[in-house]
Motif scaffolding. Structure first.
Motif, short mmCIF file in Angstrom:
data_model
loop_
_atom_site.label_atom_id
_atom_site.label_comp_id
_atom_site.label_asym_id
_atom_site.label_seq_id
_atom_site.Cartn_x
_atom_site.Cartn_y
_atom_site.Cartn_z
N GLY A 164 0.69 -1.34 0.06
CA GLY A 164 0.04 0.05 -0.06
C GLY A 164 0.77 1.23 -0.09
N LEU A 165 2.22 1.12 -0.07
CA LEU A 165 2.87 2.22 -0.08
C LEU A 165 4.06 2.34 -1.31
CD1 LEU A 165 3.33 4.53 2.11
CD2 LEU A 165 5.33 3.34 2.97
N HIS A 166 4.06 3.59 -2.00
CA HIS A 166 5.06 3.45 -3.25
C HIS A 166 6.41 3.71 -2.90
CE1 HIS A 166 6.69 5.22 -6.89
NE2 HIS A 166 5.43 4.48 -7.44
N PRO A 167 7.28 2.99 -3.54
CA PRO A 167 8.61 2.74 -3.13
C PRO A 167 9.20 4.46 -2.95
CG PRO A 167 8.05 1.44 -5.02
CD PRO A 167 6.98 2.15 -4.69
N SER A 168 8.62 5.24 -3.81
CA SER A 168 9.17 6.67 -3.50
C SER A 168 8.69 7.51 -2.28
CB SER A 168 8.84 7.49 -4.92
OG SER A 168 7.57 7.62 -4.99
N ASP A 169 7.86 6.86 -1.63
CA ASP A 169 7.15 7.70 -0.44
C ASP A 169 8.48 8.02 0.32
OD1 ASP A 169 5.89 7.94 2.36
OD2 ASP A 169 4.16 7.70 1.02
N ALA A 170 8.14 9.17 0.89
CA ALA A 170 9.27 9.85 1.88
C ALA A 170 9.24 9.01 3.19
CB ALA A 170 8.93 11.38 2.28
N THR A 171 8.35 8.27 3.62
CA THR A 171 8.26 7.57 4.94
C THR A 171 9.59 6.48 5.07
OG1 THR A 171 5.86 7.76 5.01
CG2 THR A 171 7.07 6.03 6.46
N TRP A 172 9.45 5.88 3.81
CA TRP A 172 10.83 4.82 3.66
C TRP A 172 12.27 5.62 4.22
CZ3 TRP A 172 9.18 -0.02 3.28
CH2 TRP A 172 8.08 -0.23 2.72
N ALA A 173 12.46 6.75 3.65
CA ALA A 173 13.66 7.20 4.04
C ALA A 173 13.70 7.81 5.39
CB ALA A 173 14.07 8.37 3.13
N ARG A 174 12.62 8.22 5.80
CA ARG A 174 12.31 8.90 7.26
C ARG A 174 12.64 7.87 8.28
NH1 ARG A 174 8.10 11.32 6.27
NH2 ARG A 174 6.46 10.10 7.48
N TRP A 175 12.21 6.57 8.00
CA TRP A 175 12.17 5.55 8.90
C TRP A 175 13.66 4.70 8.85
CZ3 TRP A 175 6.58 2.81 9.54
CH2 TRP A 175 5.72 3.65 10.17
N GLY A 176 14.17 5.04 7.74
CA GLY A 176 15.62 4.34 7.62
C GLY A 176 15.58 3.13 7.20
N ILE A 177 14.44 2.82 6.32
CA ILE A 177 14.22 1.52 5.53
C ILE A 177 14.47 1.58 3.96
CG2 ILE A 177 12.40 -0.37 5.38
CD1 ILE A 177 11.26 0.68 7.98
N GLU A 178 15.10 0.60 3.45
CA GLU A 178 15.32 0.58 2.15
C GLU A 178 14.09 -0.18 1.37
OE1 GLU A 178 19.01 -0.95 0.65
OE2 GLU A 178 19.93 -0.77 2.78
N SER A 179 13.36 0.65 0.54
CA SER A 179 12.18 0.15 -0.06
C SER A 179 12.67 -0.85 -1.25
CB SER A 179 11.29 1.23 -0.82
OG SER A 179 10.24 0.68 -1.53
N VAL A 180 12.31 -2.09 -1.40
CA VAL A 180 12.44 -3.04 -2.33
C VAL A 180 11.11 -3.69 -2.67
CG1 VAL A 180 14.58 -3.47 -1.45
CG2 VAL A 180 12.90 -4.73 -0.60
N GLY A 181 11.05 -4.59 -3.68
CA GLY A 181 9.81 -5.44 -4.13
C GLY A 181 9.68 -6.68 -3.32
N LEU A 182 8.62 -7.15 -3.31
CA LEU A 182 8.18 -8.49 -2.45
C LEU A 182 9.26 -9.31 -2.71
CD1 LEU A 182 6.62 -9.95 -0.39
CD2 LEU A 182 5.04 -10.61 -2.27
N GLY A 183 9.67 -9.69 -4.04
CA GLY A 183 10.36 -10.80 -4.53
C GLY A 183 11.72 -10.58 -3.88
N GLU A 184 12.19 -9.22 -3.90
CA GLU A 184 13.69 -9.13 -3.37
C GLU A 184 13.56 -8.98 -2.05
OE1 GLU A 184 15.53 -5.36 -5.60
OE2 GLU A 184 13.63 -5.00 -5.62
#
Length: 323
Positions: A164-184
Motif C-alpha cells: 500500500g505504499l509507493h517505493p518513492s514515499d518519503a516514509t521509507w527514508a524517514r524511517w531508515g528502511i530501504e524500499s524493495v519489491g516483494l521478491g527482493e
C-alpha cells in the motif's frame, strides 16, 4: 447503557468511562451469545476481546451501536465490511503495542539466529549475529518504525515492502528502511518479519514462488495472521531447509493438526499472540480505545465533566502514549 465492556481493562479506565458515560463491565457475556445480543440492543459502544466475533448477525441486533473498541489483539475476528455497512466504527490503537511488538521481534530474531546453527566457512555449525544480517520488514506499520530503530542500533541492514505504499514515499527514508519489491525482500532477507495487517486479498501473499527464492538459511518471524503465508509452501520450505526456522505469533486454527503441512515440524515455534501483550502496552491501548470511544460518543454535561477530566489527567501521567 452507553458502553458495554467485555474485556478486562485498567480500573481507572473503566472509572473514567463510567464518569462520562453509562458504562457496564460484563465479562461473563463473552461466552454468552444470547445474553450479549440482548445487552447490545441498548448499547452505543462495545469493548470486546478477540474471542468475541463481530459479524453482520451480531450487528443486526444492535441498532444503536456506533463503535467497537479493541484494546487487545487485531481486527481478525471483526467483519470490517459489515461494520462499515452498519455505520459502526472500529476503534483500536496499533501504536499502543508498537514498542512491545518490536521488542518481541528483536528477541525472536536474536533467539532464532543464534539458536539455529548454519555451516560456517570452516564447516562448523554456528549461530549468526543480528548486527551482520539483513532484516526484511513486510508491512510499514508503527511497529516497523520502532523495530527499524532497534535494528539500526545493532548495525543491521533494514529493507522493506508494503503493497500500500509507493517505493518513492518519503516514509521509507524517514524511517531508515530501504524500499524493495516483494521478491527482493524475501530473496535478500536473512531474517524476514511479517507485520502487514491481514486482509483476505493478502491471503497467501508470501507463497511458493517467493519462498523458493528465499535467502539461504533464512529465519522468519510472523506477527501477522498466518494466512499471509501459503500454508503448504511454508511447510515445504521448513522441511527442505530453505527456511531454517520460523516463529509465528498468530496461527490460524488447525494449522498444526495431523495431516496438515506444518504438523510435527521441530523448527517451527508458535506463541498465542504474545507480541503486543505487556503490562505497559495494555495500559496504553486501554486509554487509547477509551479516548477514541469518548470522542465518538460525545461528552456528558459539565456536571461530571470536571471530575472525569481530573481522573484522565492523573492517569495520563502514569500511562503516557509513546506517540
Amino acid at each position: 447503557m452507553t458502553v458495554l465492556i467485555l474485556e478486562p481493562l485498567e480500573a481507572e479506565v473503566v472509572q473514567w468511562l463510567a464518569e462520562r458515560h453509562d458504562a457496564c463491565f460484563a465479562p461473563e457475556l463473552v461466552g454468552d451469545l444470547r445474553g450479549l445480543k440482548a445487552a447490545l440492543r441498548e448499547s452505543r459502544a462495545l469493548i470486546a476481546p478477540p474471542e468475541v466475533r463481530v459479524d453482520a448477525e451480531l450487528l443486526h441486533g444492535a441498532p444503536l451501536l456506533r463503535a467497537i473498541g479493541r484494546a487487545s489483539g487485531g481486527a481478525d475476528n471483526v467483519d470490517v465490511e459489515a461494520c462499515r455497512k452498519a455505520g459502526v466504527e472500529l476503534v483500536r490503537s496499533q501504536r499502543s503495542t508498537a514498542c512491545a511488538e518490536a521488542e518481541f521481534v528483536m528477541g525472536a530474531l536474536l533467539g532464532l539466529l543464534r539458536r539455529v546453527p548454519v555451516a560456517g566457512s570452516d564447516g562448523l555449525m554456528v549461530g549468526r549475529e543480528l548486527g551482520c544480517s539483513t532484516i526484511g520488514l513486510l508491512g510499514l506499520t508503527p511497529t516497523a518504525q520502532v523495530l527499524a530503530q532497534l535494528l539500526h542500533g545493532f548495525g543491521s541492514r533494514v529493507i522493506g515492502y508494503d503493497p500500500g505504499l509507493h517505493p518513492s514515499d518519503a516514509t521509507w527514508a524517514r524511517w531508515g528502511i530501504e524500499s524493495v519489491g516483494l521478491g527482493e525482500l524475501v530473496e535478500l532477507s536473512e531474517g524476514l518479519v511479517l507485520l502487514l495487517p491481514y486482509f483476505e486479498r493478502f491471503r497467501g501473499l508470501v507463497g511458493e514462488r517467493q519462498l523458493e527464492s528465499a535467502h539461504a538459511d533464512q529465519v522468519l518471524v510472523g506477527l501477522s495472521q498466518s494466512g499471509l503465508i501459503d500454508e503448504a509452501a511454508l511447510g515445504r520450505a521448513l522441511r527442505n531447509g530453505r527456511l531454517r526456522a520460523a516463529w509465528l505469533d498468530c496461527l490460524e486454527p488447525g494449522w498444526l493438526e495431523a495431516g496438515r503441512p506444518l504438523h510435527g515440524i521441530a523448527t517451527l515455534q508458535v506463541t498465542p499472540r504474545l507480541a503486543g501483550t505487556t503490562r505497559e502496552s495494555r495500559v496504553r491501548a486501554a486509554w487509547a480505545v477509551a479516548r477514541g470511544l469518548d470522542e465518538l460518543l460525545g461528552k456528558l454535561p459539565s456536571g461530571k465533566q470536571k471530575a472525569a477530566e481530573q481522573t484522565a489527567r492523573r492517569a495520563a501521567t502514569q500511562a503516557a502514549d509513546y506517540y
